[in-house]
Enzyme design. Structure first.
Site, PDB file in Angstrom:
ATOM      1  N   TYR A 111      -3.681  12.056 -13.703  1.00  0.00           N
ATOM      2  CA  TYR A 111      -3.223  10.646 -13.852  1.00  0.00           C
ATOM      3  C   TYR A 111      -4.590   9.919 -14.961  1.00  0.00           C
ATOM      4  O   TYR A 111      -4.032   9.456 -15.900  1.00  0.00           O
ATOM      5  CB  TYR A 111      -3.194   9.887 -12.744  1.00  0.00           C
ATOM      6  CG  TYR A 111      -2.787   8.364 -12.679  1.00  0.00           C
ATOM      7  CD1 TYR A 111      -1.562   8.058 -12.996  1.00  0.00           C
ATOM      8  CD2 TYR A 111      -3.803   7.262 -12.822  1.00  0.00           C
ATOM      9  CE1 TYR A 111      -1.177   6.691 -13.170  1.00  0.00           C
ATOM     10  CE2 TYR A 111      -3.328   6.091 -13.012  1.00  0.00           C
ATOM     11  CZ  TYR A 111      -2.183   5.640 -13.048  1.00  0.00           C
ATOM     12  OH  TYR A 111      -1.650   4.379 -13.439  1.00  0.00           O
ATOM     13  N   ASP A 160      14.947   1.837 -18.137  1.00  0.00           N
ATOM     14  CA  ASP A 160      13.893   2.496 -16.944  1.00  0.00           C
ATOM     15  C   ASP A 160      14.981   3.725 -16.396  1.00  0.00           C
ATOM     16  O   ASP A 160      15.877   3.709 -16.647  1.00  0.00           O
ATOM     17  CB  ASP A 160      14.023   1.518 -15.880  1.00  0.00           C
ATOM     18  CG  ASP A 160      12.814   1.788 -14.880  1.00  0.00           C
ATOM     19  OD1 ASP A 160      11.816   0.972 -14.829  1.00  0.00           O
ATOM     20  OD2 ASP A 160      12.921   2.803 -13.998  1.00  0.00           O
ATOM     21  N   ILE A 216      -2.497  -3.308  -8.794  1.00  0.00           N
ATOM     22  CA  ILE A 216      -1.533  -4.478  -8.764  1.00  0.00           C
ATOM     23  C   ILE A 216      -0.459  -3.856  -7.597  1.00  0.00           C
ATOM     24  O   ILE A 216       0.094  -3.139  -7.375  1.00  0.00           O
ATOM     25  CB  ILE A 216      -0.929  -4.418 -10.304  1.00  0.00           C
ATOM     26  CG1 ILE A 216      -1.976  -4.261 -11.319  1.00  0.00           C
ATOM     27  CG2 ILE A 216      -0.141  -5.486 -10.379  1.00  0.00           C
ATOM     28  CD1 ILE A 216      -2.898  -5.206 -11.347  1.00  0.00           C
ATOM     29  N   GLU A 217      -0.175  -5.375  -7.120  1.00  0.00           N
ATOM     30  CA  GLU A 217       0.897  -5.190  -6.025  1.00  0.00           C
ATOM     31  C   GLU A 217       2.153  -5.138  -6.548  1.00  0.00           C
ATOM     32  O   GLU A 217       3.034  -5.913  -6.644  1.00  0.00           O
ATOM     33  CB  GLU A 217       0.552  -6.450  -5.075  1.00  0.00           C
ATOM     34  CG  GLU A 217       1.103  -6.236  -3.787  1.00  0.00           C
ATOM     35  CD  GLU A 217       0.868  -7.758  -3.004  1.00  0.00           C
ATOM     36  OE1 GLU A 217      -0.207  -8.425  -3.153  1.00  0.00           O
ATOM     37  OE2 GLU A 217       1.859  -8.090  -2.273  1.00  0.00           O
ATOM     38  N   THR A 218       2.612  -3.674  -6.938  1.00  0.00           N
ATOM     39  CA  THR A 218       3.844  -3.563  -7.339  1.00  0.00           C
ATOM     40  C   THR A 218       4.603  -2.266  -6.603  1.00  0.00           C
ATOM     41  O   THR A 218       3.820  -1.722  -5.742  1.00  0.00           O
ATOM     42  CB  THR A 218       3.826  -2.778  -8.826  1.00  0.00           C
ATOM     43  OG1 THR A 218       2.991  -1.641  -8.811  1.00  0.00           O
ATOM     44  CG2 THR A 218       3.065  -3.890  -9.911  1.00  0.00           C
ATOM     45  N   PRO A 219       5.848  -2.095  -6.799  1.00  0.00           N
ATOM     46  CA  PRO A 219       6.513  -1.038  -5.722  1.00  0.00           C
ATOM     47  C   PRO A 219       5.871   0.324  -5.991  1.00  0.00           C
ATOM     48  O   PRO A 219       5.797   0.910  -5.049  1.00  0.00           O
ATOM     49  CB  PRO A 219       7.912  -0.977  -6.433  1.00  0.00           C
ATOM     50  CG  PRO A 219       8.301  -2.141  -7.257  1.00  0.00           C
ATOM     51  CD  PRO A 219       6.653  -2.904  -7.532  1.00  0.00           C
TER      52      PRO A 219
HETATM   53  N1  LIG Z   1       0.328  -0.900 -10.051  1.00  0.00           N
HETATM   54  C1  LIG Z   1      -0.776  -0.523 -10.137  1.00  0.00           C
HETATM   55  O1  LIG Z   1      -1.845  -0.654  -9.424  1.00  0.00           O
HETATM   56  C2  LIG Z   1      -1.239   0.043 -11.613  1.00  0.00           C
HETATM   57  C3  LIG Z   1      -2.430   0.172 -12.142  1.00  0.00           C
HETATM   58  C4  LIG Z   1      -2.858   0.368 -13.248  1.00  0.00           C
HETATM   59  C5  LIG Z   1      -1.598   1.109 -14.019  1.00  0.00           C
HETATM   60  N2  LIG Z   1      -0.274   0.946 -13.558  1.00  0.00           N
HETATM   61  C6  LIG Z   1       0.632   1.200 -14.782  1.00  0.00           C
HETATM   62  O2  LIG Z   1       1.554   0.215 -14.979  1.00  0.00           O
HETATM   63  C7  LIG Z   1       2.689   0.620 -15.386  1.00  0.00           C
HETATM   64  C8  LIG Z   1       3.779   0.026 -14.578  1.00  0.00           C
HETATM   65  O3  LIG Z   1       3.634   0.617 -13.249  1.00  0.00           O
HETATM   66  P1  LIG Z   1       4.051  -0.387 -12.069  1.00  0.00           P
HETATM   67  O4  LIG Z   1       2.850  -0.607 -11.195  1.00  0.00           O
HETATM   68  O5  LIG Z   1       4.908  -1.806 -12.345  1.00  0.00           O
HETATM   69  O6  LIG Z   1       5.044   0.460 -11.067  1.00  0.00           O
HETATM   70  P2  LIG Z   1       6.674   0.726 -11.017  1.00  0.00           P
HETATM   71  O7  LIG Z   1       6.907   1.844 -10.401  1.00  0.00           O
HETATM   72  O8  LIG Z   1       6.993  -0.591 -10.446  1.00  0.00           O
HETATM   73  O9  LIG Z   1       7.013   0.751 -12.440  1.00  0.00           O
HETATM   74  C9  LIG Z   1       6.777   1.984 -13.255  1.00  0.00           C
HETATM   75  C10 LIG Z   1       8.469   2.151 -13.642  1.00  0.00           C
HETATM   76  O10 LIG Z   1       8.543   2.983 -14.586  1.00  0.00           O
HETATM   77  C11 LIG Z   1       9.890   3.753 -14.461  1.00  0.00           C
HETATM   78  N3  LIG Z   1       9.607   5.087 -14.992  1.00  0.00           N
HETATM   79  C12 LIG Z   1       9.137   6.220 -14.204  1.00  0.00           C
HETATM   80  N4  LIG Z   1       9.192   7.283 -15.046  1.00  0.00           N
HETATM   81  C13 LIG Z   1      10.132   7.009 -16.078  1.00  0.00           C
HETATM   82  C14 LIG Z   1      10.646   7.747 -17.060  1.00  0.00           C
HETATM   83  N5  LIG Z   1      10.389   9.036 -17.100  1.00  0.00           N
HETATM   84  N6  LIG Z   1      11.623   7.009 -17.937  1.00  0.00           N
HETATM   85  C15 LIG Z   1      11.484   5.684 -17.934  1.00  0.00           C
HETATM   86  N7  LIG Z   1      11.091   5.122 -16.936  1.00  0.00           N
HETATM   87  C16 LIG Z   1      10.414   5.510 -15.750  1.00  0.00           C
HETATM   88  C17 LIG Z   1       9.959   3.552 -12.891  1.00  0.00           C
HETATM   89  O11 LIG Z   1      11.226   3.705 -12.442  1.00  0.00           O
HETATM   90  C18 LIG Z   1       9.538   2.237 -12.567  1.00  0.00           C
HETATM   91  O12 LIG Z   1      10.505   1.328 -12.532  1.00  0.00           O
HETATM   92  C19 LIG Z   1       2.623   2.156 -15.085  1.00  0.00           C
HETATM   93  O13 LIG Z   1       2.407   2.820 -16.348  1.00  0.00           O
HETATM   94  C20 LIG Z   1       1.530   2.435 -14.387  1.00  0.00           C
HETATM   95  O14 LIG Z   1       0.936   3.571 -14.491  1.00  0.00           O
HETATM   96  C21 LIG Z   1      -0.192   0.594 -12.521  1.00  0.00           C
END
Ligand SMILES: NC(=O)c1ccc[n+]([C@@H]2O[C@H](COP(=O)([O-])OP(=O)(O)OC[C@H]3O[C@@H](n4cnc5c(N)ncnc54)[C@H](O)[C@@H]3O)[C@@H](O)[C@H]2O)c1
Length: 258
Positions: A163, A30, A196-199
């Site tokens: 996006y 990460d 999704i309930e993520t950071p």
């Molecule tokens: N949370 C949502 O609602 C949601 C919905 C659809 C898709 N997603 C996708 O799910 C995936 C995970 O996201 P999440 O929701 O867990 O968010 P998150 O921010 O918790 O996780 C994303 C992670 O990617 C890391 N990251 C960002 N840029 C990076 C880079 N250049 N190199 C390495 N790591 C990097 C961040 O530090 C973070 O830990 C993402 O691809 C996001 O687009 C999330």
């Protein structure tokens, strides 16, 4: 269930889910060293048998993407399950207001970073021996890649051209790689999460406010939990999904059906 080696970029809930599912060799990366270390500490304390490789870096950097997989192969000998989660959100803007810098920021991580990671993973998988199957009805596999796209790779929402395009690109790339690597014994699929309930969503009040309408539109009218996405990823990586290829699995409470 997961006798091989798992690799997870943008590590977090998915890495923990692999450990809980019994995977004992996991490599995580990460950009955010602090959250990466937290994930590593949680896995080590809850699953002390797990062998972990932890390496911070930027998946949009081709040298890092290659060196991470080289380090995994040096330590664990192979890559069986690769989950490309690293991603960023775009700023809410229509195309006319979107700068080149913003377009590149989003696409460099979500599309280019996903491609660079999967390119390194596929190179390794194609060169390694099959992990044998213990089920006479299923062949062994050389590897399984799961890319994390989004419901916004299938449908769109206002103010998110960079996006949405980056996630549509991930779906298209997944299908192309599925065709190209089928004869190598490698499966390539993606998941398309809803809200999704993520950071990524919860840390900024303005982001939480912006996604509220999307939660209301979805028939299930709630946010998904990280474990609900991780379970879909585990399924696609597992031999239970041995005939699932090039699929974009939506995990969104019904959002794209409306
Ligand atoms: N949370 C949502 O609602 C949601 C919905 C659809 C898709 N997603 C996708 O799910 C995936 C995970 O996201 P999440 O929701 O867990 O968010 P998150 O921010 O918790 O996780 C994303 C992670 O990617 C890391 N990251 C960002 N840029 C990076 C880079 N250049 N190199 C390495 N790591 C990097 C961040 O530090 C973070 O830990 C993402 O691809 C996001 O687009 C999330």
């Amino acid at each position: 269930m997961f006798p091989g080696v798992a690799v997870i970029t943008g590590a977090g809930g998915t890495a923990k889910a692999f450990a809980t599912a019994g995977c004992e060799r996991i490599a995580i990366t990460d950009l955010n060293e602090e959250s990466l270390q937290k994930t590593a500490e949680t896995i080590t304390s809850t699953h002390p048998k797990t062998h972990l490789l932890v390496k911070a870096g930027n998946v949009a950097d081709d040298r890092f993407a290659d060196s991470f997989i080289n380090a995994v192969v040096q330590q664990f000998g192979r890559v069986d399950y690769a989950v490309n989660c690293a991603g960023v959100l775009g700023k809410p803007m229509r195309s006319a207001e979107t700068t080149l810098e913003e377009f590149d920021r989003v696409n460099n991580v979500n599309y280019r970073g996903c491609w660079l990671s999967s390119r390194a993973e596929l190179r390794q998988m194609a060169s390694q021996s099959e992990l044998p199957s213990h089920d006479p009805n299923r062949p062994g596999q050389r590897g399984s890649v799961v890319n994390v796209a989004s419901q916004l790779g299938i449908v769109s929402r206002p103010g998110a051209p960079a996006y949405c395009a980056s996630k549509s690109a991930v779906i298209g790339m997944t299908r192309a790689d599925a065709i190209d690597y089928s004869q190598d014994g490698i499966r390539v699929n993606c998941v398309c999460p809803g809200v999704i309930e993520t950071p990524l969503i919860m840390e900024k009040p303005e982001v939480r406010a912006a996604i509220t309408p999307a939660v209301e539109i979805a028939p299930m009218k709630r946010m998904g939990q990280p474990a609900e996405v991780a379970d879909a990823i585990l399924f696609l990586c597992s031999t239970q999904a041995s005939f699932v290829q090039g699929h974009a699995m939506v995990v969104d409470g019904g959002y794209v059906t409306v």
